[in-house]
Scaffold this motif. Sequence first.
Motif, short mmCIF file in Angstrom:
data_model
loop_
_atom_site.label_atom_id
_atom_site.label_comp_id
_atom_site.label_asym_id
_atom_site.label_seq_id
_atom_site.Cartn_x
_atom_site.Cartn_y
_atom_site.Cartn_z
N THR A 21 -3.18 4.73 -3.25
CA THR A 21 -4.32 5.54 -2.84
C THR A 21 -4.15 6.97 -3.34
O THR A 21 -3.05 7.52 -3.35
CB THR A 21 -4.50 5.52 -1.32
OG1 THR A 21 -3.31 6.00 -0.68
CG2 THR A 21 -4.78 4.11 -0.82
N LEU A 44 -5.30 0.14 -8.25
CA LEU A 44 -4.57 -1.07 -7.88
C LEU A 44 -3.98 -1.68 -9.14
O LEU A 44 -4.67 -1.83 -10.16
CB LEU A 44 -5.49 -2.07 -7.18
CG LEU A 44 -4.81 -3.37 -6.74
CD1 LEU A 44 -5.27 -3.80 -5.36
CD2 LEU A 44 -5.07 -4.51 -7.74
N VAL A 62 -8.63 5.29 -5.71
CA VAL A 62 -7.52 4.35 -5.63
C VAL A 62 -7.28 3.69 -6.98
O VAL A 62 -8.21 3.52 -7.78
CB VAL A 62 -7.82 3.25 -4.57
CG1 VAL A 62 -9.07 2.44 -4.96
CG2 VAL A 62 -6.64 2.33 -4.36
N PHE A 98 -9.18 -3.55 3.07
CA PHE A 98 -8.63 -4.36 1.97
C PHE A 98 -8.15 -5.72 2.47
O PHE A 98 -8.47 -6.76 1.88
CB PHE A 98 -7.48 -3.62 1.29
CG PHE A 98 -6.94 -4.33 0.08
CD1 PHE A 98 -7.51 -4.14 -1.17
CD2 PHE A 98 -5.89 -5.22 0.20
CE1 PHE A 98 -7.03 -4.81 -2.29
CE2 PHE A 98 -5.40 -5.91 -0.90
CZ PHE A 98 -5.97 -5.71 -2.15
N CYS A 108 -1.12 -1.18 -4.36
CA CYS A 108 -2.34 -0.40 -4.19
C CYS A 108 -1.96 1.05 -3.93
O CYS A 108 -1.34 1.37 -2.91
CB CYS A 108 -3.14 -0.96 -3.01
SG CYS A 108 -4.83 -0.38 -2.95
N GLU A 138 -11.75 -6.28 -6.97
CA GLU A 138 -12.55 -5.05 -7.05
C GLU A 138 -13.45 -4.91 -5.82
O GLU A 138 -13.64 -3.81 -5.30
CB GLU A 138 -13.39 -5.04 -8.33
CG GLU A 138 -14.06 -3.71 -8.56
CD GLU A 138 -14.55 -3.52 -9.98
OE1 GLU A 138 -15.49 -2.73 -10.19
OE2 GLU A 138 -13.97 -4.15 -10.90
N LYS A 162 0.85 -1.18 0.00
CA LYS A 162 0.00 0.00 0.00
C LYS A 162 0.89 1.23 0.00
O LYS A 162 1.81 1.36 0.81
CB LYS A 162 -0.90 0.05 1.23
CG LYS A 162 -1.74 1.33 1.30
CD LYS A 162 -2.29 1.56 2.70
CE LYS A 162 -2.91 2.96 2.81
NZ LYS A 162 -1.90 4.05 2.73
N CYS A 200 -12.67 -6.09 -2.89
CA CYS A 200 -11.72 -5.73 -1.82
C CYS A 200 -11.53 -4.21 -1.79
O CYS A 200 -11.52 -3.59 -0.71
CB CYS A 200 -10.38 -6.41 -2.05
SG CYS A 200 -10.37 -8.21 -1.85
N LEU A 201 -11.39 -3.61 -2.97
CA LEU A 201 -11.17 -2.17 -3.05
C LEU A 201 -12.41 -1.40 -2.60
O LEU A 201 -12.31 -0.38 -1.92
CB LEU A 201 -10.79 -1.78 -4.47
CG LEU A 201 -9.41 -2.24 -4.96
CD1 LEU A 201 -9.24 -1.92 -6.43
CD2 LEU A 201 -8.30 -1.60 -4.14
#
Length: 315
Positions: A230, A238, A236, A270, A228, A281, A195, A283-284
Amino acid sequence: MDYIENIDVFCVGETLIDFIGHQEEATIENTKDYHRYLGGSPTNVAMNMARLGAKVRLASTIGEDGFGTYILDKLKDNRVSVTHVRKDAIQPTSVIFVSKTKGTPDFIPFRKADTMITENQIPTEALENTRIFHTTAFALSKNPSRNTILAKAKEAHELGVKLSIDINYSPIIWPDRLKAMETIKTYCQYDPLVKISEDDMERLFQERLSHEEIFTFFHDHLNVTTVCLTLGSRGVTLSRKHKQPITLPAEKVENIMDATGAGDAFWSGFLFAYLKEFPVERCLKIALALAAIKLQNVGRLPQQMDILSELLRIT
């Protein structure tokens, strides 16, 4: 030590006191008073995920002082095991003063005990039962914690544990940028879930790189599979190696109370969804929803709402 049979996430790194300014949008020099909160990025992730029902362990070091006692009480209140939290008899609990803002906050750190994590706080028996080992660039910035985390990350990887890292780089925390880059490369050789934020990357590379350049660096030079990135209010992106990036917008938040901890809330969401083996998707979307909830609250996530039920409705 009292090990649980399975550990979903073993968070390793800083536990400290955040003093968040009471005056909105005031810089540190113009803030008149502060409110006390339990903080530290891995600690936030541990508390958030415990709130979501995950089995969590936290390895960190605090001082043998009043702030340390406050931290232990708050961790227990949030159902986070303190088995691997050590009290240091010499170094006081680390403290950070943070401005209250809707954007990236200004802060001044006073770091002591959080840098003193030792290997015996992260036993092999615990790693053998762990699914994700998570840490931060903040935690890696000073020894002995840095050497401890790198050694245990290697061990975890060899045991088949998935690694995770929030590369929350700041020159205020880690002035030696070249050492930071070297350490990040060492950790990334174990192919963690990564991240990052645009601000993190600008500070790390000392220039504003394109998203493509950032992803190329992690995929091609560090051989990281999943990154990922942000983007604050823009959402975001990914990127997975050899696949098309996925970009999603942030949820609209009418009344942003405080941005501190929003990134930790995002990553908690996440990792929670990742452990559920949801499509990326989803998860995001869950991550963005949890970040939006955090933006509407100062300090930790609100206790009065059933966040888990809200997130599981997201498809």
